[in-house]
Design a protein around this motif. Sequence first.
Motif, short mmCIF file in Angstrom:
data_model
loop_
_atom_site.label_atom_id
_atom_site.label_comp_id
_atom_site.label_asym_id
_atom_site.label_seq_id
_atom_site.Cartn_x
_atom_site.Cartn_y
_atom_site.Cartn_z
N GLU A 69 0.84 -1.19 0.00
CA GLU A 69 0.00 0.00 0.00
C GLU A 69 0.87 1.24 0.00
N VAL A 70 0.51 2.22 -0.83
CA VAL A 70 1.27 3.46 -0.89
C VAL A 70 0.91 4.32 0.31
N ILE A 71 1.90 4.49 1.19
CA ILE A 71 1.67 5.30 2.37
C ILE A 71 2.15 6.72 2.15
N ASP A 72 3.35 6.85 1.56
CA ASP A 72 3.96 8.16 1.34
C ASP A 72 4.06 8.39 -0.17
N LEU A 73 3.32 9.37 -0.67
CA LEU A 73 3.28 9.63 -2.11
C LEU A 73 4.66 10.02 -2.64
N MET A 74 5.39 10.85 -1.91
CA MET A 74 6.72 11.28 -2.33
C MET A 74 7.66 10.08 -2.45
N GLU A 75 7.63 9.18 -1.47
CA GLU A 75 8.50 8.02 -1.50
C GLU A 75 8.14 7.10 -2.67
N ALA A 76 6.85 6.99 -2.94
CA ALA A 76 6.41 6.15 -4.07
C ALA A 76 6.89 6.74 -5.39
N LEU A 77 6.82 8.06 -5.54
CA LEU A 77 7.29 8.72 -6.76
C LEU A 77 8.80 8.55 -6.93
N LYS A 78 9.55 8.70 -5.82
CA LYS A 78 11.00 8.54 -5.89
C LYS A 78 11.38 7.11 -6.27
N ALA A 79 10.67 6.14 -5.70
CA ALA A 79 10.94 4.74 -6.03
C ALA A 79 10.62 4.46 -7.49
N SER A 80 9.54 5.04 -8.00
CA SER A 80 9.17 4.86 -9.41
C SER A 80 10.23 5.45 -10.32
#
Length: 279
Positions: A242-253
């Motif tokens: 589950e995506v908890i932190d949008l910024m972290e998800a964008l950086k990982a992408s």
Amino acid sequence: MAPRSIATGTISFGLVTIPVRLYPAAQSAATVSFNLLHAKCGSRLRQHYVCSKDGEKVEREEMVKGYEGSKDRYVTFTPDELKALDEIATQTIDIAEFVAAADVDPIFFDQAYHLGPDKGGAKADALLARALERSGKAALARYAARGKQYLVLIRARGGRLVLQQLHYADEVRAPDEIPLDEVELKEPEVQLALRLIEQTTSEGFHPERYEDSVKKRVLEAIERKVQGEEIRAAAPAEPRGEVIDLMEALKASLAASERSGAKEAPRAEAARTVGETER
């Protein structure tokens, strides 16, 4: 094999008339469908119509068409009355106005047809296509056929004319009908999203890169079944976190996209080197 025309028509453009033929613009790839069979003997089942009031089976010759004017109250129509309601098919594609092609929201698009000139219409057809292409305009027109009146858009594509059937305005749902929660976007989040888009942007639109992998997999499974193999369910996919932190998800992408790009770069360079060597 060239497609067969499915209809003829005449584009009315001021005092100019252009006889045309309509050709299907797409070849519909039907989904894989399964038939309902009787489990006991394997015979195919047939569908029947049953009266909702008394449960009696109704044959085709006993049916009439009706319109529900109010709850459970219908007004019926005879075949002649239904025929009288049909739009008279004139086969005339009557241009009403020209609009900027970019102003037409694709959400209005329905079926598309290629237009080809009929006898004597080649020059006028080419002239309209070139004029639309140079002007960046498209023609809104009305087209009466098959008992209906259609709103259509005539646009140029690669020097040829395409007739795009459109939905009427009252057939398209307004976007504000869809509920949205109020959110606050931070500029760094927007910038990361833009970088991700930029990194995965291709030059041009290339639909040939994609195929219906699900249909392909189903057909392969059916073929194995025909050959006597047993079909086994695939293991369920691992649940995605589950995506908890949008910024972290964008950086990982972004990081994943960069790694993928780094792998592709040597292949592209090798392909260019081979091509240069061959020349």
